[in-house]
Design an enzyme around this catalytic site. Structure first.
Site, PDB file in Angstrom:
ATOM      1  N   CYS A  53      -6.687  78.715 161.528  1.00  0.00           N
ATOM      2  CA  CYS A  53      -8.051  78.975 161.024  1.00  0.00           C
ATOM      3  C   CYS A  53      -9.021  79.209 162.175  1.00  0.00           C
ATOM      4  CB  CYS A  53      -8.552  77.805 160.184  1.00  0.00           C
ATOM      5  SG  CYS A  53      -7.536  77.506 158.740  1.00  0.00           S
ATOM      6  N   ARG A 130      -5.678  81.846 152.436  1.00  0.00           N
ATOM      7  CA  ARG A 130      -6.480  82.762 153.275  1.00  0.00           C
ATOM      8  C   ARG A 130      -6.768  84.010 152.454  1.00  0.00           C
ATOM      9  NH1 ARG A 130      -5.867  80.347 158.224  1.00  0.00           N
ATOM     10  NH2 ARG A 130      -4.009  79.035 158.287  1.00  0.00           N
TER      11      ARG A 130
END
Ligand code: BEZ
Length: 217
Positions: A53, A130
């Protein structure tokens, strides 16, 4: 294998982007007001202070000017608190010298994640996958990507997709595999035999009457 419970309906390409109000790192925002007059990329990440991330979110921040030049605003999201977001933004600034200026939604009640199908229980019941939603200035969802927790997205492909969507929209054309700005566009296939006969006589770059390409002005 037992199927995970389905807990949400995902917006689809061509749907109006569902509206919401959320707390973000730049204060409370209403999506339909944020989106006025510009394209928006709404994207989720599984969790703050995690390695993949951090690579992705810092890349969004580094390329924010490129997005701005394409009349596009960014909006991140994860199922973390605003305090966690602020601490992570500060940590990335201190360790990497990169400031995430775009709003990041603190979706601690999972309201927005569920609204956008970002919570996919087979992958995780508590962390968003995601996701990338590219939404046009009229508020219509134009492109969706979903990546699992363990695979980072490709920033060049997100930017290429955005440019392709904007070009296809402006010129009312389709664009081929791996299209890049400056490449030729697909000429819509003929819809009558007469048009087909005209097409084979045309000067377009052509494989056959149904696969022809032209330069964009
Ligand atoms: C990561 O960003 O590194 C990550 C987050 C959640 C699950 C797996 C990896």
């Amino acid at each position: 294998m037992e199927q995970p419970e389905t807990i949400n309906i995902m917006p689809r390409i061509g749907d109006f982007a569902p509206d919401f109000t959320a707390m973000t790192t730049v204060g409370p925002l209403k999506f339909s007001e944020y989106n006025t007059g510009s394209w928006v990329i709404l994207f989720s990440h599984p969790a703050d202070f995690t390695p993949v991330c951090t690579t992705e979110m810092s890349a969004f921040a580094q390329r924010e000017e490129e997005f701005k030049a394409m009349n596009t605003k960014l909006m991140g999201l994860s199922i973390d608190s605003i305090h966690s977001h602020i601490a992570w933004v500060n940590n990335v600034k201190e360790k990497m010298g990169i400031l995430m200026k775009f709003p990041i939604i603190a979706d601690i009640d999972m309201k927005v994640s569920k609204l956008y199908g970002m919570l996919q229980p087979g992958e995780s019941e508590t962390a968003a996958v995601r996701a990338v939603f590219i939404i046009d200035p009229e508020g219509i969802v134009r492109l969706i990507m979903y990546y699992p927790l363990n695979i980072g997205r490709g920033m060049d492909e997100i930017i290429r997709s955005l440019k392709a969507l904007q070009t296809a929209h402006e010129h009312k054309v389709a664009l081929p595999l791996d299209w890049q700005p400056g490449d030729k566009a697909i000429v819509p296939p003929p819809k009558t035999v007469e048009d087909m006969e005209e097409r084979v006589k045309s000067k377009f770059e052509m494989v056959d009457f149904y696969l022809a390409k032209k330069d964009l002005d």
